[in-house]
Design a protein around this motif. Structure first.
Motif, PDB file in Angstrom:
ATOM      1  N   TYR A 245      -0.200  13.331   6.340  1.00 26.57           N
ATOM      2  CA  TYR A 245      -0.863  13.575   5.050  1.00 26.57           C
ATOM      3  C   TYR A 245       0.001  14.427   4.129  1.00 26.57           C
ATOM      4  N   ARG A 246       0.854  15.276   4.706  1.00 27.63           N
ATOM      5  CA  ARG A 246       1.688  16.170   3.901  1.00 27.63           C
ATOM      6  C   ARG A 246       2.940  15.483   3.359  1.00 27.63           C
TER       7      ARG A 246
ATOM      8  N   TRP B  63       0.823  -1.203   0.000  1.00 28.88           N
ATOM      9  CA  TRP B  63       0.000   0.000   0.000  1.00 28.88           C
ATOM     10  C   TRP B  63       0.859   1.256   0.000  1.00 28.88           C
ATOM     11  N   ASP B  64       0.235   2.381  -0.221  1.00 29.46           N
ATOM     12  CA  ASP B  64       0.896   3.675  -0.103  1.00 29.46           C
ATOM     13  C   ASP B  64       1.215   3.915   1.381  1.00 29.46           C
ATOM     14  N   ARG B  65       2.488   4.014   1.711  1.00 30.13           N
ATOM     15  CA  ARG B  65       2.890   4.117   3.113  1.00 30.13           C
ATOM     16  C   ARG B  65       2.379   5.402   3.767  1.00 30.13           C
ATOM     17  N   ARG B  66       2.256   6.457   2.991  1.00 33.21           N
ATOM     18  CA  ARG B  66       1.721   7.692   3.552  1.00 33.21           C
ATOM     19  C   ARG B  66       0.279   7.486   4.009  1.00 33.21           C
ATOM     20  N   LEU B  67      -0.535   6.855   3.179  1.00 32.24           N
ATOM     21  CA  LEU B  67      -1.935   6.643   3.527  1.00 32.24           C
ATOM     22  C   LEU B  67      -2.079   5.685   4.709  1.00 32.24           C
ATOM     23  N   VAL B  68      -1.153   4.747   4.832  1.00 32.88           N
ATOM     24  CA  VAL B  68      -1.178   3.843   5.993  1.00 32.88           C
ATOM     25  C   VAL B  68      -0.985   4.654   7.272  1.00 32.88           C
TER      26      VAL B  68
END
Length: 430
Positions: free
Chosen positions: A187-188, A76-81
């Protein structure tokens, strides 16, 4: 200065601030729950067991979900995790005011909050090598470990006075606010997904997860540069868990004060030791191998923990007066906590650096997921056993002394063994 170079990186700074806020929130909540549960159970025969169960509720989700979470982090996208984990924790914490006097529900909710943490931790750890250059990794890890322990000091130091002056309910709202703010910084961060990662269809979840966990286990077991630091970090976490579970009783035994009034005698010296340890580790790494630093650190940890358990004997009296003045006892206890913090930081930074240097990007998430699982699996039985044994023996100092002696024996044996065999040093990975 390498640390300043790391901090000047905009992407690293965002990740770092998200870590700071999340860790302060987590430690603030953990200590608030430990104090609250001990206060509610004090006077019963199960006070230490109750605290141990709360500490286990923090840790058990890692046994079940950390390795699985590590697999998903690599898909998955690590930022979204990280965003999802932080906002989930913020919402869950808001339920504590409704159920804080219902012990079983407190355990269930703590379990759920910790489950969300299992996704945040490997995503965060796997992102560090992506936002700093390889030559700055030890500086970045030192900063992250420093933050980990400073957040521990801040969170734990604030929890007691906030409960004392504003009530336990206020701690939950503060925790939720910290998690929500961490969500904004997460989120940034830029999106990041492993380049070769494949989509993981729902129908293949169990099959793919089992396959990748098996592969991850084989990868770790055949690489000493992976299983050695995981073992050391697991042992360190087990020790931290035991001390935390017994902290309320230990405070009464070695300082004759409830934890709300004595946390600054225990927490602040520990924090100072952690800061000194993080500052020293880079210099030590230039003079000795990380393996040598780790094995020597455990010897000192074992000796200091044994001495801490023996401080209960300092309250002997002669003609109605303490043989050792109370002020000197507090200095001795504070000095031992400083040493425990110092060695903890040195061992943790060294072991985590070996692990990060030795794990390739495509597998880093699942390796750190396995680390989280092993850390908490190793801690589960000792934490519960320590709590039960303390309630049965009615002596927390005897239990702490026994743990210290066992650690010292293990540390000396490990040092002798490692001295006779090839040194563990990280090999560069693509």
């Amino acid at each position: 200065m390498e640390t300043l170079q790391v901090i000047r990186s905009r992407q690293f700074s965002k990740l770092w601030i998200a870590q700071v806020l999340s860790l302060i929130a987590q430690n603030f909540l953990n200590f608030a729950l430990i104090i609250r549960v001990f206060d509610l159970a004090q006077g019963t025969h199960f006070a230490n067991v109750s605290v141990s169960l709360v500490v286990l509720a923090f840790g058990i989700p890692s046994v079940f979900f950390a390795a699985v979470a590590g697999v998903y982090v690599d898909h998955w996208d690590r930022r979204l995790v990280m965003v999802g984990a932080n906002i989930t924790r913020a919402l869950l914490v808001l339920a504590y005011p409704l159920i804080e006097k219902q012990f079983i529900l407190v355990l269930v909710l703590t379990f759920l909050v910790s489950t969300a943490t299992q996704f945040f931790t490997p995503a965060e750890a796997a992102t560090i090598p992506l936002v700093v250059k390889r030559k700055l990794l030890i500086a970045a890890n030192s900063l992250f470990v420093l933050t980990f322990y400073v957040s521990f000091v801040v969170g734990y130091s604030l929890a007691a006075p906030v409960i004392k002056f504003a009530g336990s309910t206020s701690t939950y709202y503060i925790t939720a606010l910290l998690f929500a703010t961490a969500t904004l910084f997460s989120y940034r961060l830029p999106k990041h997904k492993v380049a070769d990662a494949k989509k993981l269809p729902v129908r293949d979840v169990f099959r793919v997860t089992k396959h990748e966990l098996d592969e991850n286990r084989r990868t770790i077991l055949r690489n000493r540069n992976l299983y050695f630091p995981i073992l050391q970090l697991s042992l360190i976490q087990a020790l931290i868990g035991i001390v935390l579970a017994l902290a309320p009783a230990l405070s009464l035994a070695v300082l004759k004060l409830p934890l709300e009034d004595a946390s600054h005698f225990l927490i602040i010296p520990t924090g100072i030791g952690l800061v000194i340890g993080v500052a020293l580790v880079a210099q030590l790494a230039k003079r000795a191998s990380k393996q040598t630093i780790i094995s020597a650190g455990f010897v000192v940890l074992g000796a200091a923990l044994t001495a801490l358990g023996l401080t209960g004997q300092l309250f002997r009296r002669h003609n109605g007066h303490l043989i050792v003045p109370y002020q000197e006892i507090t200095l001795i206890v504070g000095g031992l906590m400083l040493i425990l913090g110092l060695m903890n930081a040195i061992v943790s930074v060294s072991a985590q650096t070996i692990l990060q240097e030795s794990s390739p990007d495509a597998e880093r998430g699942r390796i750190f997921g396995a680390l989280n699982m092993m850390i908490n699996l190793a801690a589960t039985v000792p934490i519960l056993f320590a709590g039960v044994l303390t309630d049965l023996l009615h002596s927390v100092t005897r239990v702490i002394t026994a743990v210290g002696v066992l650690l010292l024996i293990f540390a000396i044996a490990q040092m002798v063994y490692l001295h006779r065999h090839t040194h563990v040093e990280a090999r560069p990975q693509p």
